[in-house]
Design an enzyme around this catalytic site. Structure first.
Site, short mmCIF file in Angstrom:
data_model
loop_
_atom_site.label_atom_id
_atom_site.label_comp_id
_atom_site.label_asym_id
_atom_site.label_seq_id
_atom_site.Cartn_x
_atom_site.Cartn_y
_atom_site.Cartn_z
N SER B 19 4.98 21.52 44.89
CA SER B 19 6.22 22.31 44.82
C SER B 19 7.11 21.85 43.66
O SER B 19 7.65 22.68 42.92
CB SER B 19 6.96 22.25 46.16
OG SER B 19 7.34 20.93 46.43
N LYS B 43 -8.55 21.18 42.29
CA LYS B 43 -8.16 22.57 42.04
C LYS B 43 -8.56 23.05 40.64
O LYS B 43 -8.05 24.07 40.16
CB LYS B 43 -6.66 22.75 42.27
CG LYS B 43 -6.27 22.55 43.73
CD LYS B 43 -4.91 23.10 44.06
CE LYS B 43 -4.65 22.98 45.57
NZ LYS B 43 -3.29 23.30 45.95
N TYR B 159 23.31 14.36 31.88
CA TYR B 159 23.79 15.75 31.79
C TYR B 159 25.29 15.74 31.47
O TYR B 159 25.79 16.53 30.68
CB TYR B 159 23.53 16.54 33.07
CG TYR B 159 22.15 16.38 33.67
CD1 TYR B 159 21.07 15.97 32.89
CD2 TYR B 159 21.92 16.65 35.02
CE1 TYR B 159 19.81 15.80 33.45
CE2 TYR B 159 20.66 16.49 35.58
CZ TYR B 159 19.62 16.06 34.80
OH TYR B 159 18.39 15.89 35.36
N GLU B 209 23.44 0.87 33.06
CA GLU B 209 24.04 0.58 34.36
C GLU B 209 23.77 -0.87 34.70
O GLU B 209 23.06 -1.56 33.96
CB GLU B 209 23.47 1.52 35.44
CG GLU B 209 21.97 1.43 35.62
CD GLU B 209 21.37 2.57 36.46
OE1 GLU B 209 21.96 3.65 36.51
OE2 GLU B 209 20.31 2.34 37.05
N HIS B 247 19.48 3.66 42.35
CA HIS B 247 18.31 3.35 41.52
C HIS B 247 17.78 1.97 41.92
O HIS B 247 18.55 1.02 42.06
CB HIS B 247 18.69 3.30 40.04
CG HIS B 247 19.04 4.65 39.48
ND1 HIS B 247 19.91 4.81 38.43
CD2 HIS B 247 18.62 5.89 39.82
CE1 HIS B 247 20.02 6.11 38.14
NE2 HIS B 247 19.26 6.77 38.98
#
Lengths: 396, 289
Positions: B19, B43, B159, B209, B247
């Protein structure tokens, strides 16, 4: 995931690491029978009672005590079990002691003086390899040793493809100044310890002290073990080692809703998508004159259900004076998040503190309109600085 | 010449038919990225999103000339997928998957050491070269072509930075999400170096970070070899010590991996550090002139 000393020792023992033996109890009336059993198993005379909480420095707070006979044993267990233990590593409120470990006395007199060492196994992030860190300065605060006498701290890096080699284990034992029986014991100890580290997908082992007894045995007297949460799917039997009593109740509640939540001491709650933006939002709260009351990453699926769960968890904290919701809608559309916020707000009913909702990204303008026209006591913002200014205004 | 990926990159998607893989592959194709197929073991031979599905990465490389891969495989199988891509000769491997056991990544890091593949991530939003190729999960519409490069450990904070840079009237050349795990394939220093050497980039935003020493390493590189202005931000000034902040790699372990320590080093190295993440775009506008 952190586990208790007694749980860590059981695991280490199963990998052949020699440990200080003990029996864990959670009822005061079990003290004497546990003591008798331990005497029978180990031949120990004196005993050490150790509070089982997820924090170090227990001795300094009165959570580790010696008992020389049954009377003292009962007294010490009565003192420690049920106490609120404050150590340099707990919060000021301390931690309630639900369990104690009654452990054998391993500092008995003998042919040689006992000696203490320090050993830890962890990931060195720079090299991407596991490293064994060890020093002769055992039983002390390792950060202090590293600061005062860095030359006494040794590091042995392990090749990921090959694992710990024999010469490395010998090098460690030699560097600790050992010979004879103790040398062999240390080689075996280190080898078993590293095998355990890899075997259980640990993220930290800290054995402080590793003891050389007066009769030259090498054993783990204390043990701090953290497990890699991401690898727990490979160790389903470890899931039951989680002690929710050691965690903040709101964090336990949040976990049930799949929310990544950490309780803090501040006055402004926040709800954010993404861990980095969540930390940055906490920082913004501080810069706006507040203190963050929590970390909360709602992930990619910010909808009415998650927002409502987030609201309810944050609102449990009476110190919270305002809530900042900060969502950067990329794949998730802001108007849907806005509707979710309105729905969640209405479902909770009365919220008596100001809410600031900053929605940026896909359909941000529509989202702002939805918030502004909802008639609720909710302030909206699009630009991050605007949200920061609004936090400042409501705190003023 | 753009960094890591461009309009000529031939990209395959590992975990193509799942998905997550389906959704994001669709978004990548919509952005104009040259997706040449996907891999889902068992597949092979099928067609998905009008692209061929292969059983192995090697087959996708042989038949489609794939040189770049993006991985959406679940955590228990992701390390294996990375090694398969490297073994097949894929040059740029982007792993989005969050939650890979550290022990698996220790093996991957060692496996990749003597191979000619660059891993980006895991636990990252991917890479995008504006208007050319989106090999990641970032929202494409916020990107406008420009000359600012972005390196970040975090997704939504990337973003945020892109959005501010664009709103301030600049644009983005390439954004590299290096990931928030304790072990990642491409370090912050390496990503900064790529952008320093990129003739389509004039300025760099570097977002770190708490936890680890990568920001300090990148800062020292910038001091030594930097030729372009760098704006920096470190998330987690208010994070408590010893807690993992979302994280897996975001944890303060000592005095040296706190936000303040990192910012101090970055400032010493000439990076324009902002304390507020709301000031990234504005600061870049000031220093780029």
């Amino acid at each position: 995931m952190n586990i208790h000393e007694y749980q860590a020792k059981e695991i280490l023992k199963s990998y052949g690491v020699a440990i200080q033996e003990g029996i864990v109890i959670n009822k005061k009336e079990d003290a004497i029978s546990a003591g008798a059993k331990l005497r029978e198993q180990t031949g120990t005379d004196w005993m050490i009672v150790k509070a089982q909480i997820h924090a170090g420095g227990r001795g300094k707070g009165g959570g580790v005590k010696l008992a020389k006979n049954d009377e003292e044993l009962q007294q010490v267990v009565n003192d420690i079990l049920g106490m609120t233990l404050i150590t340099p590593q707990t919060s000021k409120a301390g931690k309630f002691v639900n369990k104690v470990l009654i452990a054998q006395d391993v500092y008995y007199p003998g042919a040689n003086e006992p000696d203490e060492y320090y050993m830890s196994v962890l990931l060195d992030r720079n090299s991407g390899k596991n490293v064994i860190i060890y020093t002769t300065e055992g039983g002390m605060d390792i950060e202090q040793v590293a600061h005062d006498t860095p030359e006494k701290i040794h590091r042995e890096f392990i090749d990921p493809a090959l694992g710990l080699q024999g010469f490395q284990a010998r090098k460690i034992a030699f560097n600790l100044g050992l010979s004879g029986v103790a040398f062999k014991g240390m080689v075996k100890f280190v080898s078993a310890l590293y095998k355990a580290y890899v075997g259980i997908d640990a993220s930290l082992f800290e054995i402080n002290p590793v003891l050389k007894t007066s009769d030259d045995k090498i054993i783990a007297v204390d043990s701090k073990v953290s497990l890699d949460d991401n690898a727990l799917y490979r160790h389903k039997d470890f899931i039951e080692l989680r002690d929710e009593a050691e965690e903040d109740p709101t964090e336990v509640e949040a976990k049930k809703h799949d929310l990544n939540f950490i309780k803090l001491d501040g006055n402004v709650g926040c709800m954010v998508n993404g861990a980095g933006l969540a930390m940055a939002t906490m920082d913004i709260i501080k810069l706006s004159g507040g203190e963050p009351a929590n970390f909360l990453d709602v992930g990619g699926g910010a909808n009415a259900t998650t927002v409502e769960a987030g609201f309810r968890i944050i609102l449990k904290d009476p110190n919270v004076k305002a809530i900042l919701i900060n969502i950067f809608g990329g794949i998730v559309r802001c108007d849907r998040v806005a509707n979710g916020v309105v729905e969640a707000y209405k479902s909770i009913g009365e919220i008596n503190i100001p809410i600031i909702v900053r929605l940026q990204g896909t359909n941000a303008e529509e989202a702002k309109k939805i918030i502004d026209e909802s008639g609720l006591q909710v302030e909206s913002a699009i630009v991050l600085q605007e949200a920061a200014d609004k936090v400042k205004a409501v705190l003023a | 010449m753009s960094v890591l990926v461009n309009k000529d990159s031939k990209i395959i998607v590992q975990g193509f038919t799942g998905s997550e893989g389906s959704f994001h592959a669709g978004q990548m194709i919509e952005y104009g990225t040259q997706v040449v197929g996907g891999v889902t073991p068992g597949k092979g031979g099928q067609t998905h999103l009008d692209k061929p599905v292969f059983n192995t990465v090697a087959e996708a490389v042989a038949k489609q000339g794939a040189d770049t891969s993006i991985i959406f495989v679940p955590p228990p199988f992701a390390a294996d997928a990375i090694m398969e891509a490297a073994d097949a000769g894929i040059k740029v491997i982007v792993c989005i998957t969050e939650g890979i056991p550290v022990a698996d990544m220790v093996k991957v890091k060692s496996y990749l050491a003597d191979r000619d593949s660059r891993l980006i991530g895991p636990n990252c939003p991917g890479i995008i070269t504006t208007d050319e190729a989106k090999v990641g999960i970032m929202p494409g519409f916020i990107f406008k072509k420009g000359r600012i490069g972005i390196v970040s450990k975090s997704g939504t904070l990337t973003y945020e930075a892109v959005d501010q840079v664009v709103k301030a009237g600049m644009g983005c050349s390439t954004a590299i999400g290096i990931g928030g795990d304790p072990i990642i394939g491409t370090s912050m220093k390496e990503a900064v170096e790529l952008l320093m050497n990129d003739d389509e980039t004039d300025g760099i935003v570097m977002i770190g970070e708490i936890g680890g020493g990568m920001e300090a390493e990148a800062a020292r590189y910038i001091k030594e070899h930097g030729t372009k202005p760098v704006v920096g931000f470190i998330a987690g000034e208010t994070a408590p010590a010893g807690r993992t902040m979302g994280h897996a790699g975001a944890i303060v372990g000592g005095d040296e991996d706190t936000a303040s320590a990192k910012k101090a080093i970055m400032r010493e190295c000439g990076i324009h550090v902002v304390d507020s993440p709301a000031g990234i775009g504005q600061k870049m506008l000031e220093v780029i002139k």
